[in-house]
Write a protein that holds these residues in place. Structure first.
Motif, PDB file in Angstrom:
ATOM      1  N   LEU A  88     -10.928 -18.016  15.280  1.00 12.72           N
ATOM      2  CA  LEU A  88     -10.106 -19.226  15.333  1.00 12.72           C
ATOM      3  C   LEU A  88      -8.694 -18.946  15.842  1.00 12.72           C
ATOM      4  N   GLU A  89      -8.194 -17.744  15.608  1.00  5.85           N
ATOM      5  CA  GLU A  89      -6.839 -17.395  16.053  1.00  5.85           C
ATOM      6  C   GLU A  89      -6.838 -16.717  17.424  1.00  5.85           C
ATOM      7  N   LYS A  93     -11.031 -19.587  20.032  1.00  5.60           N
ATOM      8  CA  LYS A  93     -10.839 -20.644  19.031  1.00  5.60           C
ATOM      9  C   LYS A  93     -12.198 -21.171  18.520  1.00  5.60           C
ATOM     10  N   LEU A 117     -13.499 -24.954  17.869  1.00  7.61           N
ATOM     11  CA  LEU A 117     -12.372 -25.779  17.425  1.00  7.61           C
ATOM     12  C   LEU A 117     -12.084 -26.835  18.492  1.00  7.61           C
ATOM     13  N   SER A 120      -9.831 -26.066  21.579  1.00  8.64           N
ATOM     14  CA  SER A 120     -10.166 -24.905  22.409  1.00  8.64           C
ATOM     15  C   SER A 120     -10.320 -25.296  23.878  1.00  8.64           C
TER      16      SER A 120
END
Length: 195
Positions: A88-89, A93, A117, A120
């Motif tokens: 996610l980071e 993403k 996400l 993204s």
């Protein structure tokens, strides 16, 4: 040509039965997700690598939803392992889930479920890539791709997108020519080529 196309057709038919038997679509839609097939099964270019790829979206994105869908999916006794990676980071993403399913014939299938996400760059990206590849394929390029993919040993990991690019854009028609093309076109990371 008929043999390679028939072989591809048979493995793709089995892939669809794996999707059905695992309930993967049902488990993700049960949490309100949109689940899209991408990759070689979507383009009709699956042959010897038993790898089924899905990109998954939820709004809002909740990590607990991802775990809930996968926990339901994992109840299938033929699912042998599942790995989880939190990206996610990172640039991707996403959450990556990689599951291994053993079918009735003793074949192992990898099912990749990438929960992306909403912000993204890759939202709908690979869905578009699969659609574009499907549109530009000819009988000649389809056969060349399937022959090259089928000739690569299973234990040698090669991203399929590189085979597609070499055949469609680079005019490659044999495994030997593909290895030469790879040497001249090194690539690491996510490949963003679109035909």
């Amino acid at each position: 040509m008929g043999d390679i196309l028939q072989t591809a057709k048979e493995i793709q038919k089995k892939a669809w039965s794996v999707i059905e038997e695992t309930g993967v679509v049902k488990h993700w839609t049960s949490i309100g997700a949109t689940i899209n097939l991408v990759g070689s099964l979507k383009t009709g270019l699956m042959i010897n690598n038993r790898d089924i790829d899905f990109h998954i979206y939820t709004n809002p994105f909740k990590l607990s939803d991802s775990f809930l869908a996968v926990s339901r999916f994992a109840e299938n006794k033929r699912i042998k392992t599942i790995s989880y990676t939190n990206l996610l980071e990172d640039e991707d993403k996403c959450i990556e889930w990689h599951a291994f399913y053993d079918d009735q014939d003793g074949n192992s299938w990898q099912i990749d479920m990438i929960h992306i996400l909403n912000g993204s760059f890759y939202v709908d990206y690979f869905e578009n890539v699969a659609e574009r590849i499907s549109k530009v394929l000819t009988n000649e390029t389809r056969e060349a791709i399937l022959r090259i993919k089928n000739a690569i040993p299973i234990d040698k990991k090669v991203m399929s997108i590189l085979i597609y690019q070499s055949v469609i854009e680079g005019g490659v028609r044999s495994l030997e020519a593909f290895w030469r093309w790879m040497e001249q076109n090194p690539n690491e990371g996510i490949v963003t080529w679109v035909p």
